[in-house]
Enzyme design. Sequence first.
Site, PDB file in Angstrom:
ATOM      1  CG  ASP A 121      -1.074   4.870   4.025  1.00 40.40           C
ATOM      2  OD1 ASP A 121      -1.442   5.777   3.019  1.00 40.40           O
ATOM      3  OD2 ASP A 121      -1.763   4.923   5.013  1.00 40.40           O
TER       4      ASP A 121
ATOM      5  CG  HIS B 249      -8.011   3.712   2.049  1.00 35.72           C
ATOM      6  ND1 HIS B 249      -8.100   4.746   0.854  1.00 35.72           N
ATOM      7  CD2 HIS B 249      -6.678   3.552   2.087  1.00 35.72           C
ATOM      8  CE1 HIS B 249      -6.889   5.011   0.599  1.00 35.72           C
ATOM      9  NE2 HIS B 249      -5.938   4.238   1.365  1.00 35.72           N
TER      10      HIS B 249
ATOM     11  CG  HIS C 200     -10.634   6.684  -1.530  1.00 35.78           C
ATOM     12  ND1 HIS C 200     -11.242   6.887  -0.184  1.00 35.78           N
ATOM     13  CD2 HIS C 200      -9.461   7.499  -1.447  1.00 35.78           C
ATOM     14  CE1 HIS C 200     -10.415   7.540   0.467  1.00 35.78           C
ATOM     15  NE2 HIS C 200      -9.212   7.786  -0.351  1.00 35.78           N
TER      16      HIS C 200
ATOM     17  NE  ARG D 115     -13.544   8.072   4.916  1.00 32.60           N
ATOM     18  CZ  ARG D 115     -12.672   8.589   4.202  1.00 32.60           C
ATOM     19  NH1 ARG D 115     -13.098   9.747   3.640  1.00 32.60           N
ATOM     20  NH2 ARG D 115     -11.648   8.233   4.120  1.00 32.60           N
TER      21      ARG D 115
ATOM     22  CG  HIS E  71      -1.856   1.052   1.321  1.00 31.61           C
ATOM     23  ND1 HIS E  71      -3.218   1.131   0.428  1.00 31.61           N
ATOM     24  CD2 HIS E  71      -2.053   2.191   1.862  1.00 31.61           C
ATOM     25  CE1 HIS E  71      -3.643   2.214   0.328  1.00 31.61           C
ATOM     26  NE2 HIS E  71      -3.226   2.993   1.482  1.00 31.61           N
TER      27      HIS E  71
ATOM     28  CG  HIS F 246      -5.661   1.964   7.002  1.00 30.25           C
ATOM     29  ND1 HIS F 246      -4.150   2.127   7.166  1.00 30.25           N
ATOM     30  CD2 HIS F 246      -5.774   2.655   5.886  1.00 30.25           C
ATOM     31  CE1 HIS F 246      -3.731   2.975   6.579  1.00 30.25           C
ATOM     32  NE2 HIS F 246      -4.558   3.411   5.522  1.00 30.25           N
TER      33      HIS F 246
ATOM     34  CD  GLU G 276      -6.489   5.536   7.434  1.00 31.14           C
ATOM     35  OE1 GLU G 276      -5.430   6.039   7.662  1.00 31.14           O
ATOM     36  OE2 GLU G 276      -6.837   5.849   6.430  1.00 31.14           O
TER      37      GLU G 276
ATOM     38  CE1 TYR H 182      -6.292  10.447  -3.855  1.00 36.02           C
ATOM     39  CE2 TYR H 182      -5.669   8.465  -2.799  1.00 36.02           C
ATOM     40  CZ  TYR H 182      -5.863   9.567  -2.741  1.00 36.02           C
ATOM     41  OH  TYR H 182      -5.368  10.219  -1.506  1.00 36.02           O
TER      42      TYR H 182
END
Length: 399
Positions: free
Chosen positions: A284, A196, A170, A173, A21, A233, A199, A83
């Site tokens: 990350d 994700h 992504h 959300r 990641h 995460h 997190e 992205y």
Amino acid sequence: MTAITAVDSTIALVPGPVNAHSHAFHRVLRGRTHREQGSFWTWREQMYSAASALTPAGYERLATAVFAEMVVSGWTAVGEFHYVHHRPDGTPYADHDMERALARAAAAAGIRLALLDTCYLAGGIGQPLAAAQTRFSDGDAAAWVRRVHSLRAALAEEAGALVTVGAAIHSVRAVPADQLTVIASDLDPALPLHVHLSEQQAENVACLDAHGVTPTELLERSGLLSPRLSAVHATHLTDADIALLGRREVTIVMCPTTEADLGDGIGPARALHDAGATIALGSDQHAVLDPFLEMRGLEHHERLGAQLRGRFTPAEIISAAVDGGRRSLGLGLSDDVVLVRRNTARTAGSDLDQLPLTATAADIAEVRIAGTVVARDGEHTSLGDPGRLYADALTHLDL
């Protein structure tokens, strides 16, 4: 299971760690986000500002430096969760310009790249995109799927054997529930898929308020939990979430140095592993680039949470860094290796299998990827000092 072997009394052969990641452009935030207490959400505003400054040429310079630092630090493959697709106003580049820039950067550094092209459609659950997020979006999931398939064809023509294309959502959300089901039905099932997941606790609260289920349960409802999925995460999970992720044999990508830097919390890595999930590791935002620090961060976070030692065996730790990462990115077996000195101030006296708990990137003598020596004694063999590359890249970014 992956094992560390001795070359002689001074050198150990470590199978090549896989960074599952990465957000390459986040590297510009290193050492620039600590002036106030803040939170993940205030840090995110600085991240959006950095994203707004990227051009294809600038991103190629920056990513070349990031990937060179990864190689020098001992990472041999990377999953780039990407992205920043379009121009700042959202209009597309002519021919996958940002993605081609990342592929060229990886080729220059000699690292294996799984380009995880990411679907990003909303500013939050039930919220429109903010201005800074406009360049991330393809409008809807169907358009994103079409672009991913086009990208695969484009990079197959020029990127070379070290570059592959995967996909990512992504987060719940940023991708509405009705669009998650489009992805489940339309995206090539052969592609590795990342997301994700939980997190921040705020994501869980918003998802429960909007859908009556946790983010994990929403992914299950959408048909997306499967062995090809990697959840990044997975910090704030219910017991039911843990059981579900394990039962579906999902890979969990832990990023210990970033999760500590952002104050995310300590994820239930051992419980997930015991439930049937595979553990992988990533860096990350690259607050640190050192696979050994991610390895022992995995174990140390568990110790802090459980107040017990030996939560993961040394063999399980190296397996997460290598086997888990390969599975996450859809990579097969490789001959990528890192040669580590056994006689430094940090490693002298260490049992061979316990080097992940004592070594750092400073102990790396050599890195070999696809049979080529790409780094030796802290220098990239063709690009030189990553610090010099950063100095050049940062002068070309308007930060």
